[in-house]
Design an enzyme around this catalytic site. Sequence first.
Site, short mmCIF file in Angstrom:
data_model
loop_
_atom_site.label_atom_id
_atom_site.label_comp_id
_atom_site.label_asym_id
_atom_site.label_seq_id
_atom_site.Cartn_x
_atom_site.Cartn_y
_atom_site.Cartn_z
N LEU A 55 -16.60 11.09 7.23
CA LEU A 55 -16.65 11.04 5.76
C LEU A 55 -17.40 9.82 5.27
O LEU A 55 -17.46 8.79 5.94
CB LEU A 55 -15.24 11.08 5.16
CG LEU A 55 -14.29 9.88 5.31
CD1 LEU A 55 -14.61 8.76 4.33
CD2 LEU A 55 -12.87 10.33 5.11
N LEU A 89 -33.49 7.82 3.81
CA LEU A 89 -34.80 7.17 3.80
C LEU A 89 -34.91 6.30 2.55
O LEU A 89 -36.01 6.09 2.04
CB LEU A 89 -35.92 8.21 3.84
CG LEU A 89 -36.13 8.92 5.19
CD1 LEU A 89 -37.28 9.92 5.10
CD2 LEU A 89 -36.41 7.91 6.31
N CYS A 128 -18.43 0.09 8.02
CA CYS A 128 -18.64 0.90 9.23
C CYS A 128 -20.00 0.75 9.90
O CYS A 128 -20.07 0.36 11.06
CB CYS A 128 -18.34 2.35 8.92
SG CYS A 128 -16.56 2.57 8.63
N LYS A 142 0.84 -1.21 0.00
CA LYS A 142 0.00 0.00 0.00
C LYS A 142 0.87 1.26 0.00
O LYS A 142 0.62 2.21 -0.74
CB LYS A 142 -0.87 -0.04 1.26
CG LYS A 142 -2.09 0.83 1.20
CD LYS A 142 -3.00 0.58 2.41
CE LYS A 142 -3.97 -0.56 2.20
NZ LYS A 142 -4.95 -0.72 3.30
N1 NAI Z 1 -13.79 3.94 5.66
C1 NAI Z 1 -14.44 5.01 6.04
O1 NAI Z 1 -15.17 5.61 5.25
C2 NAI Z 1 -14.35 5.53 7.44
C3 NAI Z 1 -13.69 4.83 8.41
N2 NAI Z 1 -13.69 5.27 9.71
C4 NAI Z 1 -12.98 4.53 10.73
O2 NAI Z 1 -11.60 4.67 10.42
C5 NAI Z 1 -10.87 3.50 10.80
C6 NAI Z 1 -10.11 2.97 9.59
O3 NAI Z 1 -11.06 2.54 8.63
P1 NAI Z 1 -10.64 2.22 7.13
O4 NAI Z 1 -9.71 3.27 6.63
O5 NAI Z 1 -11.90 1.98 6.41
O6 NAI Z 1 -9.85 0.85 7.34
P2 NAI Z 1 -8.76 0.18 6.36
O7 NAI Z 1 -8.72 -1.24 6.75
O8 NAI Z 1 -9.03 0.58 4.95
O9 NAI Z 1 -7.39 0.89 6.78
C7 NAI Z 1 -6.69 0.62 7.95
C8 NAI Z 1 -5.20 0.71 7.64
O10 NAI Z 1 -4.47 0.61 8.87
C9 NAI Z 1 -3.26 -0.11 8.58
N3 NAI Z 1 -2.68 -0.61 9.83
C10 NAI Z 1 -3.09 -1.65 10.59
N4 NAI Z 1 -2.28 -1.78 11.66
C11 NAI Z 1 -1.36 -0.79 11.58
C12 NAI Z 1 -0.28 -0.38 12.40
N5 NAI Z 1 0.00 -1.02 13.54
N6 NAI Z 1 0.46 0.68 12.02
C13 NAI Z 1 0.17 1.34 10.87
N7 NAI Z 1 -0.85 1.00 10.06
C14 NAI Z 1 -1.60 -0.05 10.41
C15 NAI Z 1 -3.73 -1.21 7.64
O11 NAI Z 1 -2.64 -1.77 6.92
C16 NAI Z 1 -4.69 -0.43 6.75
O12 NAI Z 1 -4.04 0.13 5.62
C17 NAI Z 1 -11.92 2.55 11.37
O13 NAI Z 1 -11.98 2.74 12.76
C18 NAI Z 1 -13.21 3.04 10.74
O14 NAI Z 1 -14.34 2.71 11.52
C19 NAI Z 1 -14.30 6.45 10.06
C20 NAI Z 1 -14.95 7.20 9.12
C21 NAI Z 1 -15.02 6.82 7.73
O1 UGA Z 2 -18.02 5.63 9.83
C1 UGA Z 2 -17.95 5.52 8.61
O2 UGA Z 2 -17.11 4.86 8.02
C2 UGA Z 2 -18.92 6.22 7.72
O3 UGA Z 2 -20.09 5.36 7.61
C3 UGA Z 2 -21.09 5.88 6.75
O4 UGA Z 2 -20.58 6.09 5.44
P1 UGA Z 2 -20.40 4.91 4.38
O5 UGA Z 2 -20.25 3.61 5.09
O6 UGA Z 2 -19.33 5.37 3.45
O7 UGA Z 2 -21.73 4.85 3.53
P2 UGA Z 2 -23.21 5.41 3.64
O8 UGA Z 2 -23.43 6.37 2.56
O9 UGA Z 2 -23.54 5.83 5.02
O10 UGA Z 2 -24.04 4.09 3.31
C4 UGA Z 2 -23.98 2.99 4.20
C5 UGA Z 2 -24.90 1.90 3.73
O11 UGA Z 2 -26.26 2.29 3.89
C6 UGA Z 2 -26.98 2.06 2.68
N1 UGA Z 2 -28.05 3.09 2.58
C7 UGA Z 2 -27.75 4.40 2.67
C8 UGA Z 2 -28.75 5.35 2.60
C9 UGA Z 2 -30.08 4.95 2.45
O12 UGA Z 2 -31.04 5.76 2.38
N2 UGA Z 2 -30.36 3.62 2.37
C10 UGA Z 2 -29.37 2.67 2.44
O13 UGA Z 2 -29.67 1.46 2.37
C11 UGA Z 2 -25.94 2.16 1.58
O14 UGA Z 2 -26.35 1.46 0.44
C12 UGA Z 2 -24.74 1.51 2.26
O15 UGA Z 2 -24.80 0.11 2.14
C13 UGA Z 2 -21.55 7.24 7.27
O16 UGA Z 2 -22.51 7.78 6.38
C14 UGA Z 2 -20.37 8.19 7.41
O17 UGA Z 2 -20.80 9.42 7.97
C15 UGA Z 2 -19.32 7.55 8.31
O18 UGA Z 2 -18.18 8.38 8.42
#
Ligand code: NAI
Ligand code: UGA
Length: 451
Positions: free
Chosen positions: A154, A254, A264, A36
Site C-alpha cells: 500500500l 517518473l 519506507c 494509540k
Molecule cells: N507505512 C506504510 O505505508 C507501509 C509500511 N510497510 C511496512 O510495515 C511495517 C510497519 O510500518 P508502519 O506502519 O509505517 O510503522 P509504524 O511505526 O507507523 O507502526 C508500527 C507500530 O508497531 C507498534 N509496535 C512496536 N512494537 C510492538 C510490539 N512489540 N507489539 C505490538 N505493537 C508494537 C508501534 O507502537 C507502532 O504503532 C514496516 O515494516 C514497514 O516497512 C509496508 C507497506 C506500507
Molecule cells: O513499503 C512501503 O511502505 C510503501 O512505499 C511506497 O509508498 P509510500 O512510501 O507511501 O510513497 P510513494 O508514493 O511510493 O512515494 C515515495 C516517495 O517518492 C517520491 N516520488 C514518488 C513518485 C515520483 O515519481 N517521484 C517521487 O519523487 C514521493 O514524493 C515520496 O517522497 C511504495 O510506493 C508502496 O508500494 C510501499 O508499500
Amino acid sequence: MVTISVIGTGYLGATHAAGMAELGFDVIGVDTDPVKIRALAGGEVPFHEPGLPELLRRHVQTGRLRFTTSMAQAAAEADLHFVCVGTPQSLTGAADLSAVHAVIAELAPLLRRNALVVGKSTVPVGTAEQLTRRIASLIQPGIAVEVAWNPEFLREGHAVHDTLHPNRLVFGCAGPSAEWLLREVYARPIADGVPVVVTDLATAELVKVSANAFLATKISFINAMAELCEAAGADVLTLARALGHDERIGAQFLGAGLGYGGGCLPKDVRALIARADELGSGESVAFLRGVEEINQRRRDRIVAEALEVLRGGPGWRAGRVAVLGAAFKPHSDDVRDSPALEVAQRLHRAGALVTVYDPVAAVRARSVAPQLRYAANPHVACRKADVVLHLTEWPEFGSLDPVRLRAIVRNPVLIDARNTLDAARWLAAGWEFRRPGTVLPLVTQDRVAAG
Ligand SMILES: NC(=O)C1=CN([C@@H]2O[C@H](COP(=O)(O)OP(=O)(O)OC[C@H]3O[C@@H](n4cnc5c(N)ncnc54)[C@H](O)[C@@H]3O)[C@@H](O)[C@H]2O)C=CC1
Ligand SMILES: O=C(O)[C@H]1O[C@H](OP(=O)(O)OP(=O)(O)OC[C@H]2O[C@@H](n3ccc(=O)[nH]c3=O)[C@H](O)[C@@H]2O)[C@H](O)[C@@H](O)[C@@H]1O
C-alpha cells in the site's frame, strides 16, 4: 470464519485491521502504545489517511473491529495473526527487527490453539525462516503454528484503496494450509480478479524490498536525467512524458524533483544493500548506492539553490525562506525522512529564518523540527519571504494565487522543487520561477524579459 489479530497498529496495521474488518472478519488490533490503542478504540485515527477514519469508525461501532494492548487477548481469540510492527533502519543501515522479535517472544508462548502467523512488515530475506525456528522453540507442546509472509504494497495517502483493491497479492508459504487460509482471508479481492502469486517465504520477503528498490531506482533514474537535462539545456518534464508513453517503461514514478523520502523507500533500499552484503552478494545491488546518491543530491541541489537566491537577494543576513510542504508526499502527514523537512532544517542551520506551511503535517513536523516556524496558511508562511520553496506537491499549492502572493513576499523567487506548478502563471505574475532540469515556457519568459 477465522478471527484475525493485527499486531502493530501504525500506518500499515491500523489500515490493515480496518481493511480486514471491511472484508467481513472479526479483528483485534494490538499495539504496545496505549495512547494509540485508546484513540483507535474510540474510532479516531492518530494520523492522516484519507478514508480511513470513516472505515475504522464504521467497524468499531459494529464491534467487528476491536483494539487492545493485551497480546494475551489476541492469542486467545485469533486464529491468524498479522505482524505489522515497524522495521526501522538501524545505525548500520540494516533493518532493526527488534519489534518483530519482541512480538514473537510475547505471542508464541501465549498461544493455546493452532495458529498462522503472517508477516506483513517489510523484513530482510531470511527473517521468516528464522522466526519459524524461534516460534517452534517457544510454543507449548501439541500446538501447531505456521509462519507465512504476505508483504504489503500500500501507498500512504491511498492506503484504504490499496488495501481493499491491491494490484497483486503475494503469499509466501511453507506449506499448503497457509495458502488455503490466506486464500480464505482474501477471497473477496481474489474473486474480483486480483492476481495471487504463491511462493516460498524467502521469495515473498524479497519481492517486497525489490519492489521498493525498483521504485526508488526509477525515481533516481529520472532525477539523473534531470541533472543531465540541466547540463544540456533540455527539459526533463517533456523527456519523462515521452518515456512514459512506452508501455514497457510506464509513466508512473517518473516524477523528477526532490526525490524520494518517507518511512519506507529510503530505509528499504539501505536494508536491501545491508542484507545483500551479509549474503556476500553486495555487488549485485551495488548500483543502489548510486540510486541513493542521486536521491541525496536532489536535496543538496535545492538547499544550494535556495542559498544562492538568498545570497544574491536583499535579505541574506537573516534571509526568510517560505517552505510549502513538510510531509514526505501529499495526502499524508508522515514526515519520516521527509525531503521537504530536511531541506527546511538545513536552511535553518545555514542561518535562514524558515517558516513552513503544510496542510496536515505541521504537528508532526513540529515534533521533529521544533526549531522551525510553522504558519497556519501559505500566505502567512510567505510573508516577507526572500525565496519560496515548493517542496511537497499538495494540490492546494497548485491553486495559490501568484499575484496575491507576490504582494506578500519581499523577493518574488519561487523554486518549484517538485516540478508540478504551472510555470506560466507564476512567470506571468512577475515571479522569478526556478525549476531545476526544466526549460520554462518560452512565451512567458519573453514576456517577463520584455517587462
Ligand atoms: N507505512 C506504510 O505505508 C507501509 C509500511 N510497510 C511496512 O510495515 C511495517 C510497519 O510500518 P508502519 O506502519 O509505517 O510503522 P509504524 O511505526 O507507523 O507502526 C508500527 C507500530 O508497531 C507498534 N509496535 C512496536 N512494537 C510492538 C510490539 N512489540 N507489539 C505490538 N505493537 C508494537 C508501534 O507502537 C507502532 O504503532 C514496516 O515494516 C514497514 O516497512 C509496508 C507497506 C506500507
Ligand atoms: O513499503 C512501503 O511502505 C510503501 O512505499 C511506497 O509508498 P509510500 O512510501 O507511501 O510513497 P510513494 O508514493 O511510493 O512515494 C515515495 C516517495 O517518492 C517520491 N516520488 C514518488 C513518485 C515520483 O515519481 N517521484 C517521487 O519523487 C514521493 O514524493 C515520496 O517522497 C511504495 O510506493 C508502496 O508500494 C510501499 O508499500
